[in-house]
Design a protein around this motif. Structure first.
Motif, PDB file in Angstrom:
ATOM      1  N   ASP A 142     -10.168  -7.231  -1.175  1.00  0.00           N
ATOM      2  CA  ASP A 142      -8.854  -7.879  -1.219  1.00  0.00           C
ATOM      3  C   ASP A 142      -8.318  -7.811  -2.640  1.00  0.00           C
ATOM      4  O   ASP A 142      -9.063  -7.576  -3.600  1.00  0.00           O
ATOM      5  N   LEU A 143      -7.012  -7.994  -2.762  1.00  0.00           N
ATOM      6  CA  LEU A 143      -6.357  -8.070  -4.055  1.00  0.00           C
ATOM      7  C   LEU A 143      -6.040  -9.522  -4.380  1.00  0.00           C
ATOM      8  O   LEU A 143      -5.677 -10.302  -3.485  1.00  0.00           O
ATOM      9  N   LEU A 144      -6.180  -9.892  -5.635  1.00  0.00           N
ATOM     10  CA  LEU A 144      -5.778 -11.208  -6.104  1.00  0.00           C
ATOM     11  C   LEU A 144      -4.358 -11.098  -6.640  1.00  0.00           C
ATOM     12  O   LEU A 144      -4.093 -10.324  -7.561  1.00  0.00           O
ATOM     13  N   LEU A 200      -9.358  -4.235   2.365  1.00  0.00           N
ATOM     14  CA  LEU A 200      -8.309  -3.719   1.483  1.00  0.00           C
ATOM     15  C   LEU A 200      -7.171  -3.111   2.288  1.00  0.00           C
ATOM     16  O   LEU A 200      -5.998  -3.242   1.931  1.00  0.00           O
ATOM     17  N   ALA A 201      -7.500  -2.454   3.412  1.00  0.00           N
ATOM     18  CA  ALA A 201      -6.456  -1.885   4.267  1.00  0.00           C
ATOM     19  C   ALA A 201      -5.563  -2.983   4.827  1.00  0.00           C
ATOM     20  O   ALA A 201      -4.338  -2.837   4.896  1.00  0.00           O
ATOM     21  N   HIS A 202      -6.173  -4.099   5.232  1.00  0.00           N
ATOM     22  CA  HIS A 202      -5.387  -5.226   5.746  1.00  0.00           C
ATOM     23  C   HIS A 202      -4.475  -5.797   4.664  1.00  0.00           C
ATOM     24  O   HIS A 202      -3.333  -6.182   4.938  1.00  0.00           O
ATOM     25  N   THR A 203      -4.979  -5.850   3.431  1.00  0.00           N
ATOM     26  CA  THR A 203      -4.158  -6.356   2.330  1.00  0.00           C
ATOM     27  C   THR A 203      -2.938  -5.470   2.106  1.00  0.00           C
ATOM     28  O   THR A 203      -1.812  -5.958   1.975  1.00  0.00           O
ATOM     29  N   LEU A 204      -3.145  -4.171   2.076  1.00  0.00           N
ATOM     30  CA  LEU A 204      -2.027  -3.247   1.860  1.00  0.00           C
ATOM     31  C   LEU A 204      -1.022  -3.316   3.007  1.00  0.00           C
ATOM     32  O   LEU A 204       0.188  -3.246   2.794  1.00  0.00           O
ATOM     33  N   ALA A 205      -1.537  -3.465   4.236  1.00  0.00           N
ATOM     34  CA  ALA A 205      -0.641  -3.587   5.385  1.00  0.00           C
ATOM     35  C   ALA A 205       0.157  -4.886   5.311  1.00  0.00           C
ATOM     36  O   ALA A 205       1.340  -4.917   5.668  1.00  0.00           O
ATOM     37  N   ARG A 206      -0.491  -5.945   4.839  1.00  0.00           N
ATOM     38  CA  ARG A 206       0.187  -7.244   4.747  1.00  0.00           C
ATOM     39  C   ARG A 206       1.367  -7.182   3.782  1.00  0.00           C
ATOM     40  O   ARG A 206       2.384  -7.862   3.979  1.00  0.00           O
TER      41      ARG A 206
END
Length: 246
Positions: free
Chosen positions: A38-40, A118-124
């Motif tokens: 995930d990204l902060l 990370l893919a979910h974060t970018l999609a979000r």
């Protein structure tokens, strides 16, 4: 039209060891072996995350990583460079079998896990995500090949190095300079090969549907695609490239 694709010879194990050693000894570089999940983001800063996105603006402040033991850790940073590779929501297809993974481990049924978080974060945050299918060719046991009936494909000497530093200094790659190069070989398919390929067409992976659709490589299609697209051809070139010095 034909496309010329230069290729470099390297031993996978030696290359991996050499690059790991280079990175470990590089000054002012600290390595963390973990998977970014995930990204902060600090959304109160109101800085642009992506000029084309309609999402709330945010400022990056680090990443969340997961280690091999399942523990997580936050790593703070003023900037993050994402090099996604092929592991974002990676899917492996073997015939009609389909399962999550980044790639198979060598000489093993186990797979390296995909990067899902990370893919979910970018999609979000409304980054456009897509999928590329690679159609990885099979690895063949070299001891089962009759090399004597194949056409040798020697390496180019002098070699054109990928490294611009070597090119500018008019130097040759180390292994080429030491004479440690391997000859590749060429063969070709024939009409009997093409009959087998089309006979077992129904066993190939289904890329379309089931969230498996993806853009294929333009200049290196699978042998099936070559036979399908060019039914008038009675043969296609095949190159056999050893994966290492041993």
């Amino acid at each position: 039209p034909a496309v010329r694709g230069p290729r470099a010879q390297m031993d996978r194990d030696l290359y991996k060891a050499a690059m790991q050693n280079t990175l470990k000894e590089y000054p002012n570089l600290h390595l963390v072996e973990a998977s970014v999940q995930d990204l902060l983001l600090d959304e109160s800063k109101k800085l642009v995350l992506d000029a084309t996105s309609s999402s709330s603006n945010a400022q990056i402040r680090g990443v969340v990583v997961e280690r091999s033991d399942g523990s997580t850790e936050e790593i703070l940073s003023q900037a993050v460079v994402i090099t996604t590779g092929t592991f974002l929501r990676g899917v492996l297809m073997l015939g009609h079998e389909r399962y999550s993974g980044g790639r198979h481990l060598r000489d093993s049924e186990q797979v390296e896990p995909p990067s899902v978080g990370l893919a979910h974060t970018l999609a979000r945050y409304e980054f456009e995500l897509g999928r590329l299918k690679t159609g990885t060719p099979a690895r063949i046991d070299g001891t089962t090949i009759n090399w004597d009936i194949l056409t040798p494909q020697p390496s180019e000497i002098p070699a054109t190095p990928f490294s611009h530093l070597l090119q500018f200094n008019d130097e040759q790659p180390t292994m080429v300079g030491q004479g440690q190069i391997i000859t590749c070989h060429q063969t070709s398919t024939n009409e009997e090969t093409h009959k087998l390929v089309m006979k077992y067409e129904h066993t190939l992976p289904i890329y379309d549907g089931m969230d498996g659709s993806g853009n294929g490589p333009r200049y290196c299609p699978s042998i099936y695609k070559k036979v399908q697209r060019f039914p008038d051809r009675n043969g296609h070139n095949c190159f056999l490239e050893p994966e290492g010095l041993t």
